[in-house]
Design a protein around this motif. Structure first.
Motif, PDB file in Angstrom:
ATOM      1  N   ARG A   6       0.864  -1.177   0.000  1.00  0.00           N
ATOM      2  CA  ARG A   6       0.000   0.000   0.000  1.00  0.00           C
ATOM      3  C   ARG A   6       0.905   1.234   0.000  1.00  0.00           C
ATOM      4  N   GLY A   7       0.887   1.937  -1.108  1.00  0.00           N
ATOM      5  CA  GLY A   7       1.767   3.088  -1.208  1.00  0.00           C
ATOM      6  C   GLY A   7       3.221   2.656  -1.200  1.00  0.00           C
ATOM      7  N   ALA A   8       4.031   3.367  -0.452  1.00  0.00           N
ATOM      8  CA  ALA A   8       5.458   3.078  -0.447  1.00  0.00           C
ATOM      9  C   ALA A   8       5.772   1.876   0.442  1.00  0.00           C
ATOM     10  N   GLU A   9       4.868   1.609   1.375  1.00  0.00           N
ATOM     11  CA  GLU A   9       5.165   0.554   2.345  1.00  0.00           C
ATOM     12  C   GLU A   9       4.900  -0.813   1.734  1.00  0.00           C
ATOM     13  N   ARG A  10       5.909  -1.650   1.735  1.00  0.00           N
ATOM     14  CA  ARG A  10       5.668  -2.997   1.231  1.00  0.00           C
ATOM     15  C   ARG A  10       6.210  -4.014   2.230  1.00  0.00           C
ATOM     16  N   HIS A  11       5.731  -5.250   2.093  1.00  0.00           N
ATOM     17  CA  HIS A  11       6.094  -6.296   3.038  1.00  0.00           C
ATOM     18  C   HIS A  11       6.930  -7.359   2.343  1.00  0.00           C
ATOM     19  N   LEU A  12       8.101  -7.606   2.896  1.00  0.00           N
ATOM     20  CA  LEU A  12       8.987  -8.619   2.345  1.00  0.00           C
ATOM     21  C   LEU A  12       9.079  -9.753   3.355  1.00  0.00           C
ATOM     22  N   ILE A  13       8.679 -10.940   2.930  1.00  0.00           N
ATOM     23  CA  ILE A  13       8.761 -12.113   3.806  1.00  0.00           C
ATOM     24  C   ILE A  13       9.876 -12.977   3.232  1.00  0.00           C
ATOM     25  N   VAL A  14      11.081 -12.791   3.757  1.00  0.00           N
ATOM     26  CA  VAL A  14      12.271 -13.400   3.158  1.00  0.00           C
ATOM     27  C   VAL A  14      13.126 -14.089   4.216  1.00  0.00           C
ATOM     28  N   SER A  15      13.965 -15.014   3.764  1.00  0.00           N
ATOM     29  CA  SER A  15      14.849 -15.709   4.712  1.00  0.00           C
ATOM     30  C   SER A  15      16.311 -15.606   4.313  1.00  0.00           C
ATOM     31  N   LEU A  16      16.591 -14.900   3.213  1.00  0.00           N
ATOM     32  CA  LEU A  16      17.983 -14.776   2.755  1.00  0.00           C
ATOM     33  C   LEU A  16      18.573 -13.476   3.279  1.00  0.00           C
ATOM     34  N   HIS A  17      19.643 -13.575   4.042  1.00  0.00           N
ATOM     35  CA  HIS A  17      20.325 -12.385   4.576  1.00  0.00           C
ATOM     36  C   HIS A  17      21.820 -12.574   4.299  1.00  0.00           C
ATOM     37  N   LEU A  18      22.239 -12.254   3.089  1.00  0.00           N
ATOM     38  CA  LEU A  18      23.615 -12.567   2.677  1.00  0.00           C
ATOM     39  C   LEU A  18      24.649 -11.843   3.514  1.00  0.00           C
ATOM     40  N   ASP A  19      24.325 -10.625   3.918  1.00  0.00           N
ATOM     41  CA  ASP A  19      25.251  -9.860   4.743  1.00  0.00           C
ATOM     42  C   ASP A  19      25.327 -10.497   6.137  1.00  0.00           C
ATOM     43  N   PHE A  20      26.540 -10.798   6.594  1.00  0.00           N
ATOM     44  CA  PHE A  20      26.693 -11.486   7.883  1.00  0.00           C
ATOM     45  C   PHE A  20      26.022 -10.699   9.012  1.00  0.00           C
ATOM     46  N   ALA A  21      26.158  -9.379   8.958  1.00  0.00           N
ATOM     47  CA  ALA A  21      25.581  -8.549  10.025  1.00  0.00           C
ATOM     48  C   ALA A  21      24.059  -8.669  10.032  1.00  0.00           C
ATOM     49  N   ASP A  22      23.452  -8.732   8.833  1.00  0.00           N
ATOM     50  CA  ASP A  22      21.996  -8.879   8.739  1.00  0.00           C
ATOM     51  C   ASP A  22      21.542 -10.229   9.301  1.00  0.00           C
ATOM     52  N   GLN A  23      22.230 -11.300   8.848  1.00  0.00           N
ATOM     53  CA  GLN A  23      21.845 -12.645   9.292  1.00  0.00           C
ATOM     54  C   GLN A  23      22.057 -12.781  10.798  1.00  0.00           C
ATOM     55  N   SER A  24      23.145 -12.201  11.275  1.00  0.00           N
ATOM     56  CA  SER A  24      23.445 -12.262  12.709  1.00  0.00           C
ATOM     57  C   SER A  24      22.348 -11.564  13.510  1.00  0.00           C
ATOM     58  N   LYS A  25      21.938 -10.391  13.035  1.00  0.00           N
ATOM     59  CA  LYS A  25      20.889  -9.627  13.716  1.00  0.00           C
ATOM     60  C   LYS A  25      19.574 -10.424  13.721  1.00  0.00           C
ATOM     61  N   HIS A  26      19.269 -11.030  12.569  1.00  0.00           N
ATOM     62  CA  HIS A  26      18.034 -11.804  12.455  1.00  0.00           C
ATOM     63  C   HIS A  26      18.073 -13.020  13.386  1.00  0.00           C
ATOM     64  N   ALA A  27      19.212 -13.710  13.392  1.00  0.00           N
ATOM     65  CA  ALA A  27      19.336 -14.909  14.231  1.00  0.00           C
ATOM     66  C   ALA A  27      19.251 -14.539  15.718  1.00  0.00           C
ATOM     67  N   GLU A  28      19.866 -13.422  16.086  1.00  0.00           N
ATOM     68  CA  GLU A  28      19.793 -12.966  17.493  1.00  0.00           C
ATOM     69  C   GLU A  28      18.354 -12.627  17.868  1.00  0.00           C
ATOM     70  N   HIS A  29      17.642 -12.024  16.909  1.00  0.00           N
ATOM     71  CA  HIS A  29      16.233 -11.707  17.139  1.00  0.00           C
ATOM     72  C   HIS A  29      15.424 -12.989  17.366  1.00  0.00           C
TER      73      HIS A  29
END
Lengths: 270, 355
Positions: free
Chosen positions: B205-228
């Motif tokens: 809706r408008g600019a806001e979109r929803h991404l339901i993804v499991s790929l986080h190639l950047d180590f920092a991203d994957q690390s943050k997701h896993a910690e979450h």
């Protein structure tokens, strides 16, 4: 807005400039790769239909796994090969949405063939765009089910052997043989070298643009649509971009002849 | 109009319970001994009694079914699938993705004997697969273990509630015996829960979109997701432990059992009490998070003998040992291959252990 003139321009226009359905992020695709071209054609069709806010993209696994980085819609990432099943789940719950995936030949024709065939057989109102570059691109150039006999890949270092691995598998022919699909088409997408000169034809892009739009229209009318795009992978084919265009044009189109294989709704004749 | 009280199989009760909880979609693949679940749902499909039940679809494989679940659940719908051991193995791919993408759905495993094809009798040998992840990567499911047909009917509502609250797959781990057992049940009149799903992929809706993804190639991203994810599992571990105790307050020896075996153990406890042995029963209702707090409190209170009774090679023994922290002995009684232990066998073993 300017319009790209080409042989098929009278039939369809590809708009230049920034599209609302593109994020604007530069793609990671290699130079000369058709994935980037198709990304633009898809965004163009979504804007043409004005359905960006009613679209869910399903990422497949392979070079198109980052499609959501470039196509500015909602997106769900699918496990390797399962995009047609994931799309089925979305579409069944939300028949009002436009749901599509860009799959590679490894994803759709190898590990995900069951999911593709059954979604097609059910006539699920979803759209699959198959980028057939005859090789596993993302994983570094292994043999795909679509690899031509004799092609050297990292897992067929002496060339693909017909006796060992059988002939290339033709997904378009396979799906066209089913009752379920409404629209099955194969398009030669690369810019084609014209003779030995430096001239190139954009006929593939224009034909592709028209086919993407038709595929979406078929879905919106309740049919399963599938378009295979004969493409290139110069990096893993170990060719220059120009050589890869020639190889695709001269070899792949013989194995996988472009054409309209099925059009139950007569979308192309209307 | 059917009466509220019904005499049904566990599998049928589970299917009806899911419908009464307002399930929107079910994706099926037949496998014994779980097939009465899709059969019951196919029968009730399009019944005016269940207007929320919009999708019943039989898939071509277990993999196709679980991936349809992923797609449907991504839209925020209440979605379920059911299977048994060999199919549960195939579902693990989708469960891993569901955990990673934080989408809520229910997977029912009517545990049969294994490994391989095994047979169609009851076992609890999918315990590890259900409670310790089961698919690739690090994640935890919430796992509910019913022990009656009444709970087979009640747990889909609880499962949906937990799945949407914590945005994760929830497994109902039943067994062949519970699936096929017929008992009287009463459906409690419950209001169907409505869940907020602001994360759902249903069109930007408008600019806001929803991404339901499991790929986080950047180590920092994957690390943050896993910690979450890890902190979510810690919170679930703190807040969602469920268990039942029976005659544990003065017990010298405590049997630990779940599912159908906990019913046998309850009888064994009564027989042991009649013989003068102060026995009790601790029944985990959530196998994950394992009810460590209550079990540990028994050990802290002075129980020095625990006896795990399971239809597997001792998979829950590890969790019980961790919970009692070496403060008591942990013995183990088992049956394999589709058999249930006789309560007399349990009684004589526990008498020996408690001597």
């Amino acid at each position: 807005m300017t319009t790209l003139q080409g042989q098929a321009a009278s039939e369809y226009e590809v708009k230049l400039g920034r599209l609302p359905t593109l994020t604007g992020k530069p793609t990671h695709y290699c130079a000369g790769c058709e994935h980037g071209v198709l990304t633009r054609l898809v965004a163009n069709a979504i804007d043409e239909l004005g359905v960006r806010e009613k679209t869910v993209l399903v990422d497949s696994v392979g070079c198109s796994v980052f499609a959501h980085d470039y196509i500015n819609t909602d997106a769900v990432q699918s496990p390797h090969g399962r995009a047609p099943a994931v799309m089925t789940g979305i579409k069944r719950v939300r028949p009002d949405l436009l749901v599509f995936a860009v799959q590679g030949d490894g994803d759709a024709v190898s590990i995900g063939l069951l999911e593709l065939v059954y979604a097609a057989s059910r006539g699920e109102p979803i759209t699959v765009f198959l980028v057939n570059n005859a090789i596993y691109g993302m994983t570094g150039g292994q043999m795909a089910p679509t690899t031509p006999t004799g092609m050297v890949t990292t897992t067929t270092p002496r060339g693909r052997d017909l006796i060992d691995t059988g002939p290339p598998l033709d997904a378009t022919k396979l799906l066209a043989g089913l009752e379920g699909p409404s629209y099955v088409k194969r398009v030669f997408l690369p810019v084609a070298p014209m003779g030995t000169t430096d001239l190139y034809s954009a006929r593939g892009s224009l034909e592709g643009a028209k086919s993407v739009l038709n595929a979406f229209k078929v879905q919106l009318r309740g049919g399963f649509s599938f378009v295979e795009f004969i493409s290139t992978c110069s990096v893993n084919w170990k060719m220059s971009v120009l050589e890869s265009k020639r190889y695709s044009s001269e070899v792949l189109t013989k194995i996988f002849p472009p054409g309209l294989y099925k059009d139950k709704m007569g979308i192309e004749t209307k | 109009m059917r009466t509220e009280k019904q005499f049904v199989k566990g599998n049928e009760a589970l299917a009806l319970g899911a419908l009464k909880a307002g399930m929107n979609a079910y994706f099926a693949y037949p496998i014994t001994p779980s097939s009465e679940i899709p059969e019951t749902l196919a029968t009730e499909f399009k019944s005016p009694e269940y207007p929320e039940f919009k999708i019943f679809l039989q898939a071509a494989s277990e993999l196709e079914a679980i991936n349809m679940v992923i797609g449907a659940a991504s839209t925020g719908a209440k979605v379920m699938t059911a299977t048994s051991g060999p199919g549960f193995s195939l579902k693990q791919e989708g469960i891993s993705y569901g955990a990673a993408m934080e989408i809520p759905f229910l997977v029912v495993d009517v545990n049969r004997a294994g490994p391989g094809l095994g047979n169609l009798g009851p076992e609890q040998s999918d315990y590890f697969q259900a409670t310790k992840g089961g698919g690739h990567g690090g994640y935890k499911n919430i796992v509910l273990a019913p022990n009656s047909v009444q709970e087979m009917a009640a747990f889909p509502a609880l499962g949906f509630s937990l799945a949407f609250k914590h945005r994760c797959p929830v497994v109902i781990l039943a067994d062949a015996f519970l699936g096929q057992l017929k008992e009287d049940i009463t459906f409690p009149k419950i209001a169907q829960e409505k869940f907020e799903t602001p994360w759902a992929a249903t069109g930007a809706r408008g600019a806001e979109r929803h991404l339901i993804v499991s790929l986080h190639l950047d180590f920092a991203d994957q690390s943050k997701h896993a910690e979450h994810l890890m902190s979510k599992y810690e919170e679930v571990g703190m807040t969602e432990q469920r268990s039942e105790g029976y005659l544990t307050s003065d017990a010298d020896v405590v049997l630990v059992a779940y599912g159908v075996v906990s019913r046998l153990c309850r009888r064994a406890v009564n027989e042991l009490r009649a013989k003068g042995v102060r026995a009790g029963l601790f029944r985990p209702v959530t196998l994950s998070p394992f009810p460590i707090k209550e079990l540990k409190s028994l050990a802290d209170r002075g129980v020095r003998k625990f006896v795990v009774v399971e239809l597997n090679m001792g998979q829950m023994v590890f969790d019980v040992k961790l919970a009692v922290e070496g403060k008591g002995s942990v013995d183990f009684i088992h049956k394999l291959g589709g058999f249930l232990p006789a309560s007399s066998d349990i009684v004589s073993r526990v008498e020996m252990i408690s001597r």
